[in-house]
Design a protein around this motif. Structure first.
Motif: not given
Ligand code: FAD
Length: 401
Positions: A234-236, A239-243, A248-250
């Motif tokens: 969904k967004e970067v 320090g993290k990727v939002l799914l 989220e993945i940090k």
């Protein structure tokens, strides 16, 4: 009697091959030929996942343009292209202007972000020597930093590769080979490191043979890669990727490989384009422009069998350069029966790091060692077409097995 001026923009696969073909045909006697590129070197984009992961030095993927092109026959200008003014037959460069009689546009691509917020600010991309050198240095820095922290930061050792297409899988393959070396060098246990391959589509390597995809995924999983398939991002953020699914993945290292769009110069110059790619005529000219050829990642051609565009590849860019250079020769000689471009797709091979790869050549499937050797043969063949045996011996991948 003034010689016509041919200007080639971009010294990538298409641009270099066109320049060498014109040089071999001694066309400099009949035309003034100019090649423009923003660096004084040519690099093989298809190798860039290796220096990005640090499994190869970036100098192996590049060569000085003047080592391959005879600059007494073809003028080389190191400059950046800003815009093309087709009405006045001019190219605006960072440092000046150039006029032309015939123009060839081979400026390659830039990452496609699909408008996802934060990608250009917070993600790395595999697109040039400069960009991959940064990725390699950054990865090492993450490892070097980890043991310095009192409170261990897991996100330093979490690597997210967005997109499990061709480039994403090739990079993940190299990275999974490189990580054990880095763990050894920086005294870090392998289990501490996480590599995620995140893909929105319902499969990795969409469109590739299913059996080969399974082979690739099993192999990469055995090296510790975790796949998140059918998982749109969904967004970067820093320090993290939002799914899309709310997770989220940090991670301090997000590498964006979800495909490409044509170089922005094309749209900026007013050409009608889809994702930055111009749907060219069969003779590779831009519609409505009798003196402008566009090829490689800036051009779009339709595979009539499935009524969808061919994916942009080096293979196609090289073949198009043959058609474009033949057509330039004809135009310079005043002939009008231009050649039509017909792609001859020989196959596709994706490397998976180390001595592993998968591929399809004709209707034969290849796995493992033999696919990996085939990949090297393809890479060497390009060098051979460009600079003959001396270039293969200097820059080629000679250790096939
Ligand atoms: P490029 O080869 O990208 O060259 C463009 C040139 O233009 C560059 O030299 C660049 O410096 C220059 N340039 C750009 N902007 C400007 C500017 N404003 N001013 C001046 N110069 C500029 N394809 C395959 O067929 N097989 C593969 O196995 C394969 N693997 C790949 C692996 C990776 C990691 C990647 C990233 C791509 C891969 N591809 C593969 C795709 C392939 O690399 C591209 O399709 C190919 O490079 C396109 O060639 P091109 O001539 O259009 O542009």
């Amino acid at each position: 009697n003034r010689r016509p001026k041919v200007v080639i923009l971009g010294a990538g696969y298409g641009g270099m091959m066109t320049a060498t073909r014109l040089q071999k045909a001694n066309m400099h006697r009949e035309a003034e030929i100019v090649l423009v590129n923003k660096h004084n070197y040519h690099y093989q984009t298809t190798w860039l996942h290796e220096p990005a992961a640090g499994t190869m030095h970036h100098d192996r993927t590049r060569m000085k343009i003047s080592d391959v092109i005879d600059t007494n026959k073809i003028q080389f200008i190191k400059d950046g292209v800003q815009r093309i003014d087709s009405e006045h037959q001019k190219v605006h460069l960072d440092g000046g202007e150039l006029d032309y009689d015939y123009l060839v546009i081979g400026l390659g691509s830039e990452p496609e972000t699909f408008g996802i917020p934060g990608v250009s600010q917070h993600a790395f991309s595999i697109r040039s020597v400069n960009s991959v050198r940064l990725i390699r240095e950054h990865i090492e820095y993450m490892f070097a930093n980890y043991n310095r922290q009192d409170e261990k930061q897991e996100d330093l050792l979490t690597f997210v590769v967005a997109g499990a297409g061709f480039t994403g899988i090739e990079f993940v393959g190299e990275l999974s080979e490189r990580i054990p070396e880095l763990c050894h060098e920086y005294d870090i246990a392998r289990e501490k490191v996480k590599i995620y391959s995140v893909e929105a589509a319902p499969s990795a390597l969409p469109g590739f043979d299913e059996e080969l995809v399974e082979y690739a995924m099993n192999l990469l999983e055995s090296r510790g890669v975790e796949f998140k398939i059918s998982t749109p991002i969904k967004e970067v953020q820093e320090g993290k990727v939002l799914l899309e699914n709310g997770d989220e993945i940090k991670s301090q290292t997000i590498v964006w490989t979800t495909g490409v769009r044509g170089n922005p110069v094309v749209e900026k110059s007013g050409f009608d384009a889809m994702r930055g790619r111009v749907k060219v005529e069969k003779d590779m000219r831009a519609p409505g422009h009798d003196n402008i050829f566009i090829f490689g990642d800036c051009a779009l051609i339709i595979n009539e069998e499935i009524n969808r565009p061919y994916p942009p590849t080096a293979q196609i860019a090289i073949q198009q350069a043959y058609t474009v250079s033949n057509n330039l020769k004809k135009l310079i000689k005043g002939e009008e029966n231009l050649e039509e471009f017909k792609p001859d797709i020989k196959g596709t091979v994706a490397s998976l790091g180390g001595k592993e790869a998968i591929g399809v050549i004709g209707d034969r499937k290849l796995y493992g060692n033999s696919a990996s050797a085939m990949k090297k043969i393809i890479d060497n063949r390009y060098l051979y077409l460009l600079g003959g045996m001396p270039l293969v011996l200097k820059k080629g991948k000679l250790n096939l097995f």
